[in-house]
Write a protein that holds these residues in place. Sequence first.
Motif, PDB file in Angstrom:
ATOM      1  N   LYS B  93      57.736 -29.988  28.564  1.00 60.69           N
ATOM      2  CA  LYS B  93      57.938 -30.559  27.192  1.00 60.69           C
ATOM      3  C   LYS B  93      57.574 -29.496  26.150  1.00 60.69           C
ATOM      4  CE  LYS B  93      57.131 -34.953  26.189  1.00 60.69           C
ATOM      5  NZ  LYS B  93      56.293 -36.186  26.041  1.00 60.69           N
ATOM      6  N   ALA B  94      56.673 -28.690  26.490  1.00 52.15           N
ATOM      7  CA  ALA B  94      55.967 -27.746  25.447  1.00 52.15           C
ATOM      8  C   ALA B  94      57.222 -26.445  25.477  1.00 52.15           C
ATOM      9  CB  ALA B  94      54.788 -27.018  26.107  1.00 52.15           C
ATOM     10  N   THR B  95      58.138 -26.671  26.017  1.00 49.23           N
ATOM     11  CA  THR B  95      59.031 -25.384  25.850  1.00 49.23           C
ATOM     12  C   THR B  95      59.425 -24.948  24.291  1.00 49.23           C
ATOM     13  OG1 THR B  95      60.190 -26.324  27.871  1.00 49.23           O
ATOM     14  CG2 THR B  95      61.110 -24.464  26.845  1.00 49.23           C
ATOM     15  N   ASN B  96      59.797 -26.234  23.613  1.00 48.53           N
ATOM     16  CA  ASN B  96      59.969 -25.697  22.210  1.00 48.53           C
ATOM     17  C   ASN B  96      58.928 -24.965  21.383  1.00 48.53           C
ATOM     18  OD1 ASN B  96      62.425 -26.612  22.206  1.00 48.53           O
ATOM     19  ND2 ASN B  96      62.117 -28.277  20.608  1.00 48.53           N
ATOM     20  N   VAL B  97      57.533 -25.314  21.661  1.00 50.65           N
ATOM     21  CA  VAL B  97      56.750 -24.878  21.282  1.00 50.65           C
ATOM     22  C   VAL B  97      56.388 -23.437  21.688  1.00 50.65           C
ATOM     23  CG1 VAL B  97      53.889 -24.892  21.232  1.00 50.65           C
ATOM     24  CG2 VAL B  97      55.218 -27.022  21.337  1.00 50.65           C
ATOM     25  N   VAL B  98      56.465 -23.302  22.918  1.00 55.61           N
ATOM     26  CA  VAL B  98      56.605 -21.913  23.650  1.00 55.61           C
ATOM     27  C   VAL B  98      57.564 -20.889  22.912  1.00 55.61           C
ATOM     28  CG1 VAL B  98      56.498 -20.234  25.590  1.00 55.61           C
ATOM     29  CG2 VAL B  98      55.507 -22.508  25.415  1.00 55.61           C
ATOM     30  N   LEU B  99      58.744 -21.434  22.724  1.00 52.14           N
ATOM     31  CA  LEU B  99      59.646 -20.683  21.961  1.00 52.14           C
ATOM     32  C   LEU B  99      59.316 -20.514  20.485  1.00 52.14           C
ATOM     33  CD1 LEU B  99      62.714 -19.741  21.950  1.00 52.14           C
ATOM     34  CD2 LEU B  99      63.418 -21.982  21.085  1.00 52.14           C
ATOM     35  N   GLY B 100      58.552 -21.377  19.979  1.00 56.22           N
ATOM     36  CA  GLY B 100      58.341 -20.928  18.684  1.00 56.22           C
ATOM     37  C   GLY B 100      57.262 -19.793  18.704  1.00 56.22           C
ATOM     38  N   PRO B 359      57.504 -35.390  13.399  1.00 58.53           N
ATOM     39  CA  PRO B 359      56.783 -34.569  12.056  1.00 58.53           C
ATOM     40  C   PRO B 359      56.261 -33.235  12.502  1.00 58.53           C
ATOM     41  CG  PRO B 359      56.758 -36.990  12.151  1.00 58.53           C
ATOM     42  CD  PRO B 359      57.025 -36.991  13.500  1.00 58.53           C
ATOM     43  N   ILE B 360      55.576 -33.572  13.410  1.00 62.95           N
ATOM     44  CA  ILE B 360      54.509 -32.272  13.737  1.00 62.95           C
ATOM     45  C   ILE B 360      55.466 -31.118  14.169  1.00 62.95           C
ATOM     46  CG2 ILE B 360      54.087 -33.026  15.965  1.00 62.95           C
ATOM     47  CD1 ILE B 360      51.532 -31.372  14.205  1.00 62.95           C
ATOM     48  N   GLY B 361      56.516 -31.371  14.951  1.00 67.22           N
ATOM     49  CA  GLY B 361      57.495 -30.499  15.441  1.00 67.22           C
ATOM     50  C   GLY B 361      58.433 -29.910  14.200  1.00 67.22           C
ATOM     51  N   SER B 362      58.539 -30.652  13.552  1.00 69.63           N
ATOM     52  CA  SER B 362      59.315 -30.296  12.164  1.00 69.63           C
ATOM     53  C   SER B 362      58.514 -29.345  11.268  1.00 69.63           C
ATOM     54  CB  SER B 362      59.939 -31.379  11.315  1.00 69.63           C
ATOM     55  OG  SER B 362      60.429 -32.313  12.062  1.00 69.63           O
ATOM     56  N   ILE B 406      67.653 -26.800  25.278  1.00 66.73           N
ATOM     57  CA  ILE B 406      66.668 -28.001  25.902  1.00 66.73           C
ATOM     58  C   ILE B 406      67.213 -29.294  25.179  1.00 66.73           C
ATOM     59  CG2 ILE B 406      64.349 -28.649  26.459  1.00 66.73           C
ATOM     60  CD1 ILE B 406      63.654 -26.226  24.760  1.00 66.73           C
ATOM     61  N   VAL B 407      67.542 -29.425  24.108  1.00 73.98           N
ATOM     62  CA  VAL B 407      67.779 -30.605  23.317  1.00 73.98           C
ATOM     63  C   VAL B 407      68.793 -31.202  23.913  1.00 73.98           C
ATOM     64  CG1 VAL B 407      68.095 -31.969  20.858  1.00 73.98           C
ATOM     65  CG2 VAL B 407      66.375 -29.909  21.211  1.00 73.98           C
ATOM     66  N   GLY B 408      70.042 -30.733  23.687  1.00 74.25           N
ATOM     67  CA  GLY B 408      71.211 -31.142  24.180  1.00 74.25           C
ATOM     68  C   GLY B 408      71.328 -32.348  23.889  1.00 74.25           C
ATOM     69  N   ARG B 409      71.578 -33.299  24.878  1.00 74.37           N
ATOM     70  CA  ARG B 409      72.060 -34.817  24.623  1.00 74.37           C
ATOM     71  C   ARG B 409      70.745 -35.865  24.630  1.00 74.37           C
ATOM     72  NH1 ARG B 409      77.819 -35.490  27.175  1.00 74.37           N
ATOM     73  NH2 ARG B 409      78.638 -33.530  27.003  1.00 74.37           N
TER      74      ARG B 409
END
Lengths: 425, 423
Positions: B93-100, B359-362, B406-409
Amino acid sequence: MKNETDKTKPAVSIEEISTNILASATKKKSFWSALVIPGLALLTGLILGALFIIVTSGEVYSAFQISFGSGLATSWEIVSKSYLALFQGAIGNPAAMVQALISGDQLEIRRAFNPFLESLVVSTPYIFAGLAVALGFRAGLFNIGVEGQLFIGAAASTFVGYSIKGLPAIIHMPLALLAGALGGAFWGFIPGWLKAKTGGHEVINTIMMNWIAFRFTEWLLTGPMTRPDSGRMPVSPIIEKSAEIPQFFKQPIRFHLGFFIALGAAGLVYWLLFKTTWGFNLRTVGANPRAAKYAGMNIAKNTILAMSLSGALAGLAGANQILAINRSMAIGLSAGYGYDSIALALIGNSHPVGVVLAAILFGTLRNGATRMMVTTRIPIDIISILQALILMFVAAPAIIRSIYRLKPPKAEDEKAAFVGSWGGK
Amino acid sequence: MATTVIQRKKVETATPVRRVVMGLVFLALSMLILVLFALKSDPALKTTFVMNPGGIDRGLAPDWVLPGFSTMIVLTVITFLAAVYQIFVGFKKATNVVLGIVVALFIFAFLAWAAEGRSLNLGGMLSGAVLLSVPITLGAFSGVLCERSGVVNIAIEGMMLMGSMVGALVGSVTNSLLIGLIAAILASVLMAALHAVLSIKYKINQIVSGTVINIFATGLTTYISQKILQVNQSLNNPPIFPRLPIPILADIPVIGPILFNQNMFVYAMFILLAVLQISIFKTRWGLRLRAVGEHPKAADTLGINVIRTRYMAVLLGGAVAGFGGAFFTLGSVGRFDKMMTAGKGFIGLAAMIFGNWTPIGSFGAGLLFGFADSIATKLAILGSYIPPQFMSMAPYITTMVVLAGIVGRGQMPAADGEPYVKE
């Protein structure tokens, strides 16, 4: 949307599976009923546009301060003057036309009919761009990326246009057009491939690709493709004479071969969509992906192909503008063709004939607005407002019906589900 | 709700390909740091990062002096380890954060390389990034509100444009910041109301409806700008919200001047972040909102008014977008120029997707994209051979990578984009 039949097609199994879909699609909308809603939408748009012109004109307010009557009179005067200028700028002055025909002077005739021809010139990129979106709709894809594909296509054809020298026109011009189509196709291929392979929604990806294209062409025009003597202005070199799309008459009449190439493209799209097996597959994938899958159609391949072709048409829109009109590329190339083309495809019912008619309507309006801006100082952006209103009324015919008290249609006609939901289901 | 949760987990775990693809993206970034920056840098040179935004004597902090070459080697190793972990285990689940974080490290490496042997005002750059992230983040918040209720909003750009124009006009006429701001919000809410009526009542395709609003807002604001604002300059001269340092907090070294010496919009963004994050995920209202966006039929069966919830969400989203639009005229420039938002609404849409509809991710994505923007404006000064346009592309490319990776569908609200028909 699904108002066409395919009795000639040998795909029996598909018809078995998606009986209900094709059953509802077999009903052909009559020519007139397809025109009623767009016609009323145009009328309503023009009326609202007139109100808008009145509300934003300072003269009207000062006239209303004198008396109510003079306020109304001034309002009427402004609107009639504007719309007369719009009409004369778009079609021409009928009196002058008749006079020119009577006098028989070639030059006079050309001059009198120039506004009409110019409208066709303005319509040409709209035809290509509208076809691009319509093709996507038919395959169940929402190509919002026409604007970006147009930019890339324009850049590619500009490059071929100025960098290759010494070719005869008969080879060079088609080559430059082809480069534009390929550029656009590549820009459409990427979101198509992403959709097919990863499920990334094409709406988001094409929006992103638009902005990447803007930045990329900006870089091209300030870097590798900049005109050496431009003095740091972001413009490309001028294309070779041999790459130009020929114009039929002397300046200032700009009517050119591109218009007929656009009509040819519309014919080709019609033939592809409705007369070939490939087109049948594509439309089935668009109408019901599940049925298409059970029938053994390759959804991924169709998606990629449809997006690439759609991109190619968009690229041609850009190439056409460069090769026939601009002769070199600058940053402010597009007048929002990409977004307007969504409106075109919807108004034209995603059918090539409808798209061509809608494109000529939009081109005519925009051309007329140029004249209107000169004579009455009303900004040309009034056309964007009109286009948004027309799009809204065509997309939501229920509004038009409730305004004009039209009878609601039978359930099947009302289906406007030309594209799957956001989630890509 | 339960069923959708189960479905989502399936989607996430069932795609090892995406995990590996994302790992390869990390690996590529890591190698780029090595090849583009580390190997081209001179070990003898040092990079100086000035941590005080120019001309502000608050929260004085010492400059950071880093040896360029070894810094980049360290960054290469960190990102390489992240890539290896992602390929073989996965951050889930933290992949987006790590990508950031990886992208941020990449940018940092780039800066350390570009400013080698010289000094760079990193504090000023970060402070600028926070300011530039405001419209992006607010746009993303607007998107989150709408899409959590199941209404796609690609009209953020149009709503913001409308808000910024009306804010400038009304702010100039009344010479009042507050009235201008309220007018901006109302104008945007009006656009949102149109979007809501078209997509909820008339059930037209929500992307078409968004396009209507984008074309309309572009036409209307440009028209007014040409016909009224340019002719009459006094109507295009609104006051600007002043910089408002927060006592004590603004004096904290490094963070103080960056975060707490900004104007009202930045603080409002933080407050909105907290309010939205809590109300969407911790309150009954938020649960209902999400239920409507995930499975409207089930929500309806439980007695939630789907239509009303959606109207409310879209109107609130419009208000947030209008507030973000007002930032352009009342919060930074003090004048409306045509097409002023310049695609920030679409970057906001991208930030929302990158932030996984939270919101936090945005907010995180908005900061990152604002940072990219901030660097793009400074690349010319740095004199690097990377064109600024490529830096401006970063947000869009990142979004496409995220969408593919990741996000995909799986992650968006399940009923996003589907009109609700009560049976």
